[in-house]
Every structure is written in structure tokens, then in C-alpha cells.
Design a protein around this motif. Structure first.
Motif, PDB file in Angstrom:
ATOM      1  N   THR A  12       0.829  -1.206   0.000  1.00  0.00           N
ATOM      2  CA  THR A  12       0.000   0.000   0.000  1.00  0.00           C
ATOM      3  C   THR A  12       0.860   1.252   0.000  1.00  0.00           C
ATOM      4  OG1 THR A  12      -1.759  -1.159   1.185  1.00  0.00           O
ATOM      5  CG2 THR A  12      -1.786   1.245   1.267  1.00  0.00           C
ATOM      6  N   THR A  13       1.984   1.208   0.718  1.00  0.00           N
ATOM      7  CA  THR A  13       2.865   2.373   0.819  1.00  0.00           C
ATOM      8  C   THR A  13       3.469   2.746  -0.526  1.00  0.00           C
ATOM      9  OG1 THR A  13       3.412   1.768   3.104  1.00  0.00           O
ATOM     10  CG2 THR A  13       4.885   3.321   1.990  1.00  0.00           C
ATOM     11  N   VAL A  14       3.862   1.739  -1.330  1.00  0.00           N
ATOM     12  CA  VAL A  14       4.563   2.017  -2.593  1.00  0.00           C
ATOM     13  C   VAL A  14       3.628   1.991  -3.799  1.00  0.00           C
ATOM     14  CG1 VAL A  14       6.652   1.014  -1.618  1.00  0.00           C
ATOM     15  CG2 VAL A  14       5.184  -0.396  -3.057  1.00  0.00           C
ATOM     16  N   LEU A  20       8.877   5.407  -5.353  1.00  0.00           N
ATOM     17  CA  LEU A  20       8.919   4.545  -4.171  1.00  0.00           C
ATOM     18  C   LEU A  20       8.972   3.071  -4.555  1.00  0.00           C
ATOM     19  CD1 LEU A  20       6.441   6.217  -1.635  1.00  0.00           C
ATOM     20  CD2 LEU A  20       8.943   6.155  -1.561  1.00  0.00           C
ATOM     21  N   ARG A  21       8.269   2.711  -5.610  1.00  0.00           N
ATOM     22  CA  ARG A  21       8.279   1.302  -6.026  1.00  0.00           C
ATOM     23  C   ARG A  21       9.645   0.901  -6.561  1.00  0.00           C
ATOM     24  NH1 ARG A  21       3.587  -1.726  -6.697  1.00  0.00           N
ATOM     25  NH2 ARG A  21       3.950  -3.804  -7.542  1.00  0.00           N
ATOM     26  N   LYS A  22      10.301   1.782  -7.292  1.00  0.00           N
ATOM     27  CA  LYS A  22      11.648   1.484  -7.770  1.00  0.00           C
ATOM     28  C   LYS A  22      12.620   1.351  -6.607  1.00  0.00           C
ATOM     29  CE  LYS A  22      11.332   3.611 -12.370  1.00  0.00           C
ATOM     30  NZ  LYS A  22      11.853   4.686 -13.260  1.00  0.00           N
ATOM     31  N   ILE A  23      12.481   2.224  -5.611  1.00  0.00           N
ATOM     32  CA  ILE A  23      13.320   2.119  -4.417  1.00  0.00           C
ATOM     33  C   ILE A  23      13.043   0.811  -3.684  1.00  0.00           C
ATOM     34  CG2 ILE A  23      13.786   3.119  -2.142  1.00  0.00           C
ATOM     35  CD1 ILE A  23      13.264   5.868  -3.383  1.00  0.00           C
ATOM     36  N   PHE A  24      11.752   0.447  -3.615  1.00  0.00           N
ATOM     37  CA  PHE A  24      11.356  -0.804  -2.973  1.00  0.00           C
ATOM     38  C   PHE A  24      11.997  -1.998  -3.661  1.00  0.00           C
ATOM     39  CE2 PHE A  24       7.889  -4.136  -2.730  1.00  0.00           C
ATOM     40  CZ  PHE A  24       8.251  -4.578  -1.463  1.00  0.00           C
ATOM     41  N   GLY A  29      16.145  -6.265  -3.730  1.00  0.00           N
ATOM     42  CA  GLY A  29      17.313  -6.827  -4.387  1.00  0.00           C
ATOM     43  C   GLY A  29      18.556  -6.788  -3.520  1.00  0.00           C
ATOM     44  N   LEU A  30      18.627  -5.813  -2.619  1.00  0.00           N
ATOM     45  CA  LEU A  30      19.773  -5.693  -1.718  1.00  0.00           C
ATOM     46  C   LEU A  30      19.667  -6.638  -0.531  1.00  0.00           C
ATOM     47  CD1 LEU A  30      22.357  -4.037  -0.929  1.00  0.00           C
ATOM     48  CD2 LEU A  30      20.809  -2.561   0.390  1.00  0.00           C
ATOM     49  N   PHE A  63       5.268  -8.954  -6.121  1.00  0.00           N
ATOM     50  CA  PHE A  63       5.423  -7.513  -6.290  1.00  0.00           C
ATOM     51  C   PHE A  63       5.948  -7.129  -7.677  1.00  0.00           C
ATOM     52  CE2 PHE A  63       5.782  -7.545  -1.537  1.00  0.00           C
ATOM     53  CZ  PHE A  63       4.686  -6.743  -1.283  1.00  0.00           C
ATOM     54  N   GLY A  64       6.419  -8.100  -8.453  1.00  0.00           N
ATOM     55  CA  GLY A  64       6.880  -7.818  -9.802  1.00  0.00           C
ATOM     56  C   GLY A  64       8.345  -7.490  -9.920  1.00  0.00           C
ATOM     57  N   GLN A  65       9.125  -7.718  -8.862  1.00  0.00           N
ATOM     58  CA  GLN A  65      10.524  -7.298  -8.902  1.00  0.00           C
ATOM     59  C   GLN A  65      11.356  -8.089  -9.902  1.00  0.00           C
ATOM     60  OE1 GLN A  65       9.006  -8.815  -6.337  1.00  0.00           O
ATOM     61  NE2 GLN A  65      10.423  -9.910  -4.996  1.00  0.00           N
TER      62      GLN A  65
END
Length: 269
Positions: A12-14, A20-24, A29-30, A63-65
Motif C-alpha cells: 500500500t505504501t509504494v 517509491l516502487r523502484k526504491i522498494f 534486491g539488496l 510484487f513484480g521485482q
């Protein structure tokens, strides 16, 4: 503990912010060592994908990452990303439309009822199979859906002995249908589905397992107790993150003889 409520808060936040989603995605990944291992396997398999048509199924896209990584890293491929959760598919579809990644197609789909026939060159399934009761139907569907010579990559938790699971403590993630797979069981199920077992690697060994407990399990446990822990997370990671990343790097560049996770690769004849 219940994992989905925490995922929902993060989602919900991203949800409505591309930044924000790219940062997420970068944070996932990290922090998740499984992504390091899975992405390395993908790069090895897809090294020459840009030189021919290549179709990928992200089976249980979440989430689609991984679809995002594939779309950005290999722009020549076509990706079908499916998940059983409508809200996650809708969120991913909107995000990918905003970012202009039109070669990713999202759909709500039950993996136990797939109808694809010889469509995909690669199927990716990351931490999905432990959530599905009828896993044999999924493995058979994977085999039907792959072209000849196609590859399936499966990442899943390891369970040393399925017969002992009833005596083990409750899973960290309550939504699991099983704790995971013993290596021999995963291999036999893939082979029974018509696939040729190619390779298996252990992940989350001594160093990676310690990093996961410090970097993921304990924070998730605290967030499950109180969402106020979100406020304390930056300070917690300020102290622990360098140590966590060091442990993850040590494992990534070593051979793991035993661990808490499995990364399996199989091929269709």
C-alpha cells in the motif's frame, strides 16, 4: 507469524508512486540473498537472449521485482507475469504502464490450471511452490508450457525431512502449504512431471542464514508485534546492515554445502 499483512502494508505504501516502487525493488534486491542467487542464474541463462525471440513466464510474480529486473536487463524478451492475487497484478500492471515497459504482460492466473502449450523458453518460480498444495499439477503445467529445451528455475525453502515437519515448530510464514522440499523430493517431482533435472544449489547456509535472521526475520517479527517498529527500522539497519551485507557477500562467493534454501534448474527434453 502472519506475513501477508506486513506485505500488504508495504504494498500500500509504494502502490501509487513510481519512485517509491523502484526504491522498494532496489531494497528487495539488496536485502534478500535469494535475489542475488536467482539473478545470477538468470543472467547466465539469458546471456544470449537478445539475439533471438525469448518468452518468459514469471510464475507467481508477487510484487513484480523479477519481471522488472528481466524487462530492464533484457529488453528483447517478452515476459508473461502471473499471480493468483488480483490486487498485486493490478498494481504491477499500473506501475509497468507508467514506466513504459510494454513487453511485460500481467494476468491473474492459477498455476495449478495453466493451459499453455510449448509457449515459454524460461519459467521462473521464486518462493511460490511452498505455497501451493497441488504442486505436482504445477510441475506438469510447467513441462507442458515449456518449449523443447526450455528451462525452469525454482527457488524454494529446504525441508530436510517432510515426515518430520509435523514435529517442527510453526513456520516463520504461516501461509506456507509446506515447509519446503528435501532435495531428492524436488528432483523426483520435477522428473515425474517430464523434466530433466539439471542442477541444484543450496542457499542460506551458515553465513546467509545468519544474515537472514538478523536482516529479515527479526525485523519482520517485530513489525508483526507492532507497526511502530517501522519508525525504528532505519536505526536498526544503520547498525546491522554492514554486517548483514558482509555475510551475504561471503556466502554469494562461496560454495554452500547445506542451507535453508534450494535453487533448482530443470530442462524440458
Amino acid at each position: 507469524m502472519k506475513y501477508d499483512p506486513i506485505k500488504n502494508v508495504i504494498g500500500t505504501t509504494v502502490r501509487n508512486s513510481v519512485v517509491l516502487r523502484k526504491i522498494f525493488y532496489q531494497v528487495l534486491g539488496l536485502m534478500f540473498l535469494r535475489e542475488w542467487h536467482v539473478k545470477r542464474a538468470l543472467r547466465q541463462i539469458l546471456r544470449n537472449a537478445a539475439h533471438r525471440p525469448f518468452c518468459i513466464l514469471d510464475a507467481g510474480s508477487g510484487f513484480g521485482q523479477y519481471s522488472y529486473f528481466l524487462a530492464r536487463s533484457f529488453p528483447g524478451v517478452v515476459i508473461h507475469a502471473v499471480d493468483v492475487k488480483q490486487e498485486q497484478i493490478e498494481d504491477c500492471r499500473k506501475f509497468f504502464q507508467k514506466t513504459g515497459l510494454s513487453h511485460v504482460i500481467f494476468a491473474v492466473e492459477d498455476l495449478t490450471a495453466m493451459q499453455y502449450e510449448r509457449k515459454f523458453d524460461l519459467i521462473l518460480s521464486v518462493d511460490v511452490m511452498e505455497h501451493i498444495e497441488d504442486d505436482n499439477a504445477v510441475f506438469r503445467g510447467f513441462c507442458r508450457a515449456l518449449k523443447s529445451g526450455g528451462v525452469v528455475i525454482i527457488n524454494t525453502p529446504l525441508s530436510a525431512d517432510r515426515r518430520a515437519e509435523k514435529d517442527e515448530p510453526k513456520s516463520f510464514i504461516d501461509e506456507h502449504a509446506r515447509y519446503g522440499y528435501p532435495p531428492h523430493e524436488l528432483q523426483s517431482k520435477l522428473e515425474a512431471a517430464g523434466l530433466v533435472f539439471d542442477n541444484l544449489k543450496f542457499t542460506y547456509g551458515r553465513w546467509g542464514g545468519t544474515a537472514w535472521r538478523i536482516g529479515i526475520k527479526f525485523p519482520m517479527f517485530m513489525l508483526d508485534r507492532s507497526k511502530l517498529f517501522f519508525v525504528l527500522l532505519p536505526f536498526y539497519y544503520l547498525v546491522t546492515l554492514p554486517f548483514v551485507l558482509l555475510l551475504m557477500t561471503m556466502e554469494y562467493h562461496s560454495t554452500v554445502e547445506a542451507g535453508g534454501g534450494l535453487l533448482a534448474i530443470a530442462r524440458k527434453p
